[in-house]
Structure formats: structure tokens, C-alpha cells
Design a protein around this motif. Sequence first.
Motif, PDB file in Angstrom:
ATOM      1  N   ILE A   1       5.552 -30.361 -63.443  1.00 46.90           N
ATOM      2  CA  ILE A   1       4.848 -31.066 -64.517  1.00 46.90           C
ATOM      3  C   ILE A   1       4.532 -29.993 -65.545  1.00 46.90           C
ATOM      4  CG2 ILE A   1       2.617 -30.708 -63.365  1.00 46.90           C
ATOM      5  CD1 ILE A   1       1.563 -33.281 -64.526  1.00 46.90           C
TER       6      ILE A   1
ATOM      7  N   GLN B   1     -10.402 -40.937 -62.963  1.00 43.11           N
ATOM      8  CA  GLN B   1      -9.690 -42.052 -62.337  1.00 43.11           C
ATOM      9  C   GLN B   1     -10.657 -43.186 -62.017  1.00 43.11           C
ATOM     10  OE1 GLN B   1      -7.791 -39.914 -59.154  1.00 43.11           O
ATOM     11  NE2 GLN B   1      -5.829 -39.908 -60.192  1.00 43.11           N
TER      12      GLN B   1
ATOM     13  N   TRP C   1       8.218 -36.436 -64.923  1.00 45.84           N
ATOM     14  CA  TRP C   1       7.371 -36.178 -66.082  1.00 45.84           C
ATOM     15  C   TRP C   1       8.165 -36.098 -67.382  1.00 45.84           C
ATOM     16  CZ3 TRP C   1       2.373 -37.006 -65.647  1.00 45.84           C
ATOM     17  CH2 TRP C   1       1.809 -36.970 -64.359  1.00 45.84           C
TER      18      TRP C   1
ATOM     19  N   ALA D   1      -5.568 -29.191 -59.469  1.00 47.28           N
ATOM     20  CA  ALA D   1      -4.309 -29.640 -60.072  1.00 47.28           C
ATOM     21  C   ALA D   1      -4.556 -30.101 -61.509  1.00 47.28           C
ATOM     22  CB  ALA D   1      -3.710 -30.792 -59.267  1.00 47.28           C
ATOM     23  N   PRO D   2      -3.542 -29.992 -62.358  1.00 48.98           N
ATOM     24  CA  PRO D   2      -2.326 -29.196 -62.199  1.00 48.98           C
ATOM     25  C   PRO D   2      -2.582 -27.696 -62.379  1.00 48.98           C
ATOM     26  CG  PRO D   2      -1.914 -31.059 -63.669  1.00 48.98           C
ATOM     27  CD  PRO D   2      -3.411 -30.930 -63.495  1.00 48.98           C
TER      28      PRO D   2
ATOM     29  N   TYR E   1     -10.243 -36.525 -60.350  1.00 46.30           N
ATOM     30  CA  TYR E   1     -10.144 -36.018 -61.720  1.00 46.30           C
ATOM     31  C   TYR E   1     -11.368 -36.549 -62.444  1.00 46.30           C
ATOM     32  CZ  TYR E   1      -5.390 -34.637 -60.655  1.00 46.30           C
ATOM     33  OH  TYR E   1      -4.290 -34.035 -60.102  1.00 46.30           O
TER      34      TYR E   1
ATOM     35  N   GLU F   1      -6.073 -32.869 -54.724  1.00 45.09           N
ATOM     36  CA  GLU F   1      -5.972 -32.723 -56.178  1.00 45.09           C
ATOM     37  C   GLU F   1      -7.356 -32.952 -56.739  1.00 45.09           C
ATOM     38  OE1 GLU F   1      -2.999 -35.094 -58.240  1.00 45.09           O
ATOM     39  OE2 GLU F   1      -1.640 -34.864 -56.536  1.00 45.09           O
TER      40      GLU F   1
ATOM     41  N   GLY G   1       2.061 -34.665 -55.393  1.00 48.06           N
ATOM     42  CA  GLY G   1       2.118 -35.050 -56.788  1.00 48.06           C
ATOM     43  C   GLY G   1       3.210 -36.111 -57.011  1.00 48.06           C
ATOM     44  N   ASN G   2       3.141 -36.597 -58.240  1.00 41.97           N
ATOM     45  CA  ASN G   2       4.130 -37.579 -58.677  1.00 41.97           C
ATOM     46  C   ASN G   2       5.558 -37.072 -58.503  1.00 41.97           C
ATOM     47  OD1 ASN G   2       1.966 -39.097 -59.434  1.00 41.97           O
ATOM     48  ND2 ASN G   2       2.374 -39.060 -61.621  1.00 41.97           N
TER      49      ASN G   2
ATOM     50  N   HIS H   1      -8.527 -37.393 -53.944  1.00 44.21           N
ATOM     51  CA  HIS H   1      -8.239 -36.821 -55.273  1.00 44.21           C
ATOM     52  C   HIS H   1      -9.364 -37.144 -56.248  1.00 44.21           C
ATOM     53  CE1 HIS H   1      -3.577 -36.681 -54.637  1.00 44.21           C
ATOM     54  NE2 HIS H   1      -4.247 -35.996 -53.733  1.00 44.21           N
TER      55      HIS H   1
ATOM     56  N   TRP I   1       0.179 -33.188 -69.411  1.00 47.20           N
ATOM     57  CA  TRP I   1      -1.127 -33.414 -68.784  1.00 47.20           C
ATOM     58  C   TRP I   1      -2.101 -32.383 -69.326  1.00 47.20           C
ATOM     59  CZ3 TRP I   1      -2.341 -36.969 -64.792  1.00 47.20           C
ATOM     60  CH2 TRP I   1      -3.574 -36.783 -64.178  1.00 47.20           C
TER      61      TRP I   1
ATOM     62  N   ASN J   1       2.200 -39.519 -51.434  1.00 49.06           N
ATOM     63  CA  ASN J   1       1.239 -39.060 -52.442  1.00 49.06           C
ATOM     64  C   ASN J   1       0.555 -40.275 -53.064  1.00 49.06           C
ATOM     65  OD1 ASN J   1       0.003 -37.173 -54.433  1.00 49.06           O
ATOM     66  ND2 ASN J   1       1.226 -38.367 -55.883  1.00 49.06           N
ATOM     67  N   GLU J   2      -0.747 -40.246 -53.104  1.00 47.31           N
ATOM     68  CA  GLU J   2      -1.536 -41.277 -53.793  1.00 47.31           C
ATOM     69  C   GLU J   2      -1.021 -42.690 -53.508  1.00 47.31           C
ATOM     70  OE1 GLU J   2      -2.050 -40.186 -57.957  1.00 47.31           O
ATOM     71  OE2 GLU J   2      -3.582 -38.742 -57.372  1.00 47.31           O
TER      72      GLU J   2
ATOM     73  N   GLU K   1       3.617 -28.919 -58.583  1.00 44.93           N
ATOM     74  CA  GLU K   1       4.701 -29.877 -58.799  1.00 44.93           C
ATOM     75  C   GLU K   1       5.344 -29.550 -60.140  1.00 44.93           C
ATOM     76  OE1 GLU K   1       3.849 -33.948 -59.894  1.00 44.93           O
ATOM     77  OE2 GLU K   1       1.769 -33.447 -60.335  1.00 44.93           O
TER      78      GLU K   1
HETATM   79  O1  AHR Z   1      -1.886 -33.754 -61.199  1.00 49.25           O
HETATM   80  C1  AHR Z   1      -1.257 -34.678 -62.012  1.00 49.25           C
HETATM   81  C2  AHR Z   1      -0.984 -36.002 -61.290  1.00 49.25           C
HETATM   82  O2  AHR Z   1      -2.175 -36.625 -60.954  1.00 49.25           O
HETATM   83  C3  AHR Z   1      -0.257 -35.894 -59.975  1.00 49.25           C
HETATM   84  O3  AHR Z   1       1.111 -35.779 -60.141  1.00 49.25           O
HETATM   85  C4  AHR Z   1      -0.626 -37.158 -59.291  1.00 49.25           C
HETATM   86  O4  AHR Z   1      -0.616 -37.032 -57.895  1.00 49.25           O
HETATM   87  C5  AHR Z   1      -2.005 -37.461 -59.833  1.00 49.25           C
HETATM   88  O5  AHR Z   1      -2.146 -38.771 -60.216  1.00 49.25           O
END
Ligand code: AHR
Length: 717
Positions: free
Chosen positions: A58, A609, A323, A535-536, A470, A497, A292-293, A468, A554, A412-413, A56
Motif C-alpha cells: 500500500i 472505523q 491499492w 499500520a500502515p 483506526y 492494525e 491487510g487488504n 483493529h 492512505w 483479514n478483517e 502490505e
Molecule cells: O492499513 C490499511 C488497511 O486498513 C488494511 O489494508 C486493512 O486491513 C484495513 O482496513
Amino acid sequence: MKKNTFEKHIFSICFLTVGLLCFVTSGANAQTPKLTLDLSKTGAKVSPMLYGLMTEEINHSYDGGLYAELIRNRIFKDNSTKPEGWSLVQEDTTTRATIKLVAADPNNISYDEGRLAINEALTTCLRLTVQKSGSLAGIANEGYWGIPVKPSTAYKASFYLKGTGSTPMRRFGPPQGGGTAPSAPTIENNTAGPITVTIESNDGKIVYATGIINLEKSNFWKKYELTLTTGADVKPTTNARFVISTNRSGLYYFNMVSLFPPTYNNRPNGDRIDLAKMLKDMKPKFLRFPGGNFLEGPDLASAFPWKSTLGLIENRPGHKGSWGYRPTDGMGLYEFLMWCEEMGADPLLAVYAGYSLNGDHVDAGPLLKPYVDDALDEIEYVIGDVNTYWGAKRAADGHPAPFKLTYVEIGNEDWFDRTNSYDGRFTQFRKAIEAKYPQLTCISTIADAQYPDLKVTSGKKPAVFDEHYYRSSWDMWENASQYDSYDRNGPKIFVGEWATREGAPTTNLNAALGDAAWMTGMERNSDIVIMSCYAPLFVNVNTPTATAPKAWQWDSDLIGYNALNSFGSPSYYVQKMFSSYLGDVIVPTTAENIPTQNRPATPQRPNSQNAAPAKPKAVPTIFYSATKDAKTGTIYLKVVNTLGKVQPVQINLKGVGKVASKAAMVVIKGAKPEDTNTITEPVKIVPITSTVKGVAPTFTQKLAPYSVTILSLQSGK
Ligand code: AHR
């Protein structure tokens, strides 16, 4: 390994600590961790699309990243109050010159002919006013944190330019509503003639490449193109700018100023070569785009506007982006698809589903229909034949053959939308897409396991969920076995992600150890985890300057770069290793005596998250997965050692028959968990390949401290 997972490791460890069990096999004592690969059993198939890419806009992933355009703010819309990225240059002070943003008039109703818009996308231009000429005056672009200069390189420059005097135009009569034409000091129109174009050092003292166009005397915009070639003796630098200058008075109007270096595969409007090569080396099987966002946009009006990302770059207005900066949309839908083709990856298209980052959504029903229709158009652009409206557009853009598409992700999300509207929105999209394209599978962005209260309940269960993650390395190590217990008959999982978020702007070795542990879990379970992507992907690593902001939003990204150079994080190399050494069947593997380490309790989980506090827990220090190439008989054994000491592992190849005594081994490791690669030290942590001797149906392999090891064991088939 299916059932004999983490519980079994713990069981074995406890058992051993009280001294009740003693394994004595060649070269290993009782406490030696042991992996048994059961080659007598046929394991499940490895998903052929297991490893892909997610992308994406970003961190300047495209503008100032993969998209090779070098001019920042090429259509002057980044900031409506000042020409960001641009400055006035004057050879000396005898020349009186200024620059100013000027609104171009799309309706062609203007007293100043220079302001007539080229088209509806280019509604702002830059005016250079030279009141009195003496020497060169012009406009300079700083690029995305510099213009990269390399030796013997041909740069393609192009721009729209128009030269006028300042006498008010009478052609269109007085302004609507009466009044007289605006008055301004008359500047004679001397603009026709040679215009100098250079790539030069920021102080103007060194000219790296130069060319001249002949500005015509005309009242209309004209596009000028030329090639600027650097000499063989030029030293690579980013300390450079792009300049267009004149030595005559007049008003000069500029728009869509573009400069491209050579691109990957020489594709026009294409990609930066070093970054494209790094992606290709990852052997991705799919590309999830456009976010993605970035798909959702900050509000309903600013979702990814795929229709205005098509065709000539001068027809692309760009849009708000998600972003904090304005994407040019030079990387548009067609470019995403060509990127897939160049990588040998399938597109995984995410369509906007009527929910944006500010929390607004469109309810299912008639109001959502235009969004569903838009998604159907987009799919038609990707796979419709040339007799369809959008298929014909794709053909006109240069690709008559439809692209391959299997999966379409709806939004997305959408778990962020706590109004529970996703059920209705997903269902409306799925129904329409499946009716027109029964061969496509729709992916739900809300997964039962992650958000049981928000799940899609209307109609049949979604075939694929996007999860997803993180996380910190502790979280990855703690959860690396989570898919071992997933329902084998439930929906398939797309980990769309994920990342271990340690290190900035790119990840460090510890993050790579978290990633590798997590990947062993996905790989062992790739009968249900059918796709995954980190990601990213990209980060422009430039820190703020007087005129340009910090390039990234990010932390903990995979591939870093500035205008000239790029590097892979330790996580990048782990990704590359995992996808390069992968069989097509899973080898059932059990583990014993896996040592653990204690995860400390923390009130929060950094970079996660998951907001819940972390409880103290014993987590394994060795992670593993094994796959086999059924045709060649090669067994790929991946083992991760998260401790800072050597750990020997006994490897048993049960039922192997014959195995070659030598094996190829690739190892990535480092001295400290926080070790990393940077723009100035790009290859500190990279995989090293060697040959291992003494491989047998049972043998012991020492795992280096903080390492990921992949053994390619050659068995009889
Ligand atoms: O990868 C960064 C962001 O994390 C993405 O844009 C979004 O989908 C997620 O919250």
C-alpha cells in the motif's frame, strides 16, 4: 494497574475538587498527579512479542519503497495500453525511432521473432524501433518518482534484450487458419554491437554513471548484466533517469529491465538500506504479512498469489494488487521471510481465507478445500523440512533451515463479510492447520469484543483475536484503558492494525500522543495483549507529476520517503521508544489526581472505523505504564502528557529498596500538536535523551508540554 484505572482517576479528581483530600509529600502539592509503582508485588509477564510490524503493498510500500528495485514497470504490464514509466529518448532528430508495447507470445508462434516470450510470466515487452540511425536513440525509465543518484555507488543493471530486423520470419509458416505473414517496412538488422546504458539527468545533460554491453546477433532473448558506478563527486539527486540506447537501426525488444542499488545486507533482490535500518531500529519481534487488504485482493482471483512470488524475478508476473497499482511481487514470500530474519523478527503469516474485498466469499466445504490446501502448502514453504515438497523449494530458493512460525492468521478483517461465513471458513482452516501442525496457533480476524454478532462459535474459542483500531487522538485517549477490564481468562488479543490517524501523509505530534496513550494501555495489559503492530508502516510521499500519480492511498502512515531520503513520523519515534525501553514484567501502578480535559461532542468520528457520534466526555491528560527488567532491575516508566503545559507528576516507588539517584530520560515533545516531520524537515520532532538527577523512592518529575517521557530507573533487583 488493573482495577484502579480511569474510574479511580475520576474519583480522585472529583474528591480533590471539593477539597476533602489533601496529599502533601515532598515537592508536590495536593493536586499534583501521583503515580505509585508497587514494586513489592510481582506483576504479570510482559508478552515477549508485544511490539511488531505489519506490512502490505500500500502507498508504494515495496515497489517504490522498501523493495530496492529502481525501475518502474520493469515487465511492462502496469498498463496494457501504454508503457507507463518509459519514454523514448533521442540524441537528435536525425534518428527516426519509436517505442511500443508488444505482446510477447508465450506459445512461440509468431512471425516476429522478437516477440517470442521469454517465459509465461513475461508476456509483454517493449520494442524500440530505430528506422534510421544517426545518433543515439533509446528507452528511458523515470523510476519511482526519480532514480536516486548517490556518490560512489554501484548499481546493478540487468535486462533481457533481443535485436532483429523487421523482415517477417518464415520459420513458423503462415498464421494458423491461413493467410499471409504481416507486412511491415523492412528494417535492416544492424542491432548487434555496443549498447550504451546510463544513469543520467532527466534532460540527458549529465551522465552520472555509464556502461556498455555488447548485443549479440541472435534470434533469441539474452539476459545482459552490468554494473554502473557513480563518481565520488556526484551530488545526490532524484532528478535522474535510466537509459538504454543504440546508434544503429533495427528492432530492439526489451523485457525485465532491472536496476538495483546496494541493498541491506547485500541481499540480492533485497531491501532499501535506509528503510531497513529504520525498521531494525524498532526492534520488532514479529512481522505480520502480507496484509491487510493486500492479502485478500480485490476479488477471489487476485488474492496474494504467494506461489508466483517465488524464485527468479523473471518468473514473477506480478498481480492486480489491492491499492490501485500493479505490484511486481519482487517482494515475495521468500523476501518477507528474509526480511523477518534480517530484523530478528518472527513471521506472523496471514493466509488467504476465501474472502476478498469485493465481498465475494467461498463457502466452507469442498469449494474451500483448495484454499485450505494452498495455505497448508504455504505453511510448508515456511516451516517444512527440506524433504517436503515446499520445504525443498524454500531450500532451493536459498534457505534450507525452516523459519520460526508460531501464529497463522486466517484471513483479514473478515467482519466485512456480513454473510457470517467466517465461522465455517475459520473452522475449516483451523482444523486442517492444527491437524498437520499442532504447534501452530490460528488467529481469528473477528474478535468477540469488536463484533459480537459475527464471532466464531464452532468448536473451541479461538485462542487469539485480531482487533483493529483506526482512531482519532480523542478516541485513543478515551479508550486507552479499555484492556484494563478485559477478561483475564479469555482469548489473547493481537492488535494487528491500529493507528491514531492525524496528519498526512505521515502522522503529527498529536497522533503520536494518541499512539503513546494507547500503547500504555496495551503495555499495562500485555498479559492479554500479546502482540500489536501499527499500520500502515510505509508511505511514498510523492505528489502527482505529469506522468506519475500520487504515490499514496492512505493518510497517516509511520515512515515516509521519496526515492532518495526517508524520515520517521513522531509516531515512528514513539514506537521505537516503546519497544526499546521495555521490561519483562509489568509493574502494578496506580494513579491519583490525574487531570482531565473535555472531549467535545462530534457528529462523526474522523478517521475512525467507528461511525457512532462522539459524546462529550472528560478524558485523562496523563497516561502511564511501568515495566521492569527482572534481571537488571531497571524500571521503565512511560508517561504521556497530552496538554500544552508542564505537568508535574509525583512518582512513588513503593517497596523499591534502593534506587539510583540518576536516571536516563528520553523525551519526545513539540510546541504544537500539529507539528510533524517531513521529507524536508525530517527531524523536527525526535526523542532527546538526558540524565535526571534527584531520583528517590518518592520524587517529582515535570512532564514537558505535549510530550512522551520514558524514565529508566535503576533499582536494586
Ligand atoms: O492499513 C490499511 C488497511 O486498513 C488494511 O489494508 C486493512 O486491513 C484495513 O482496513
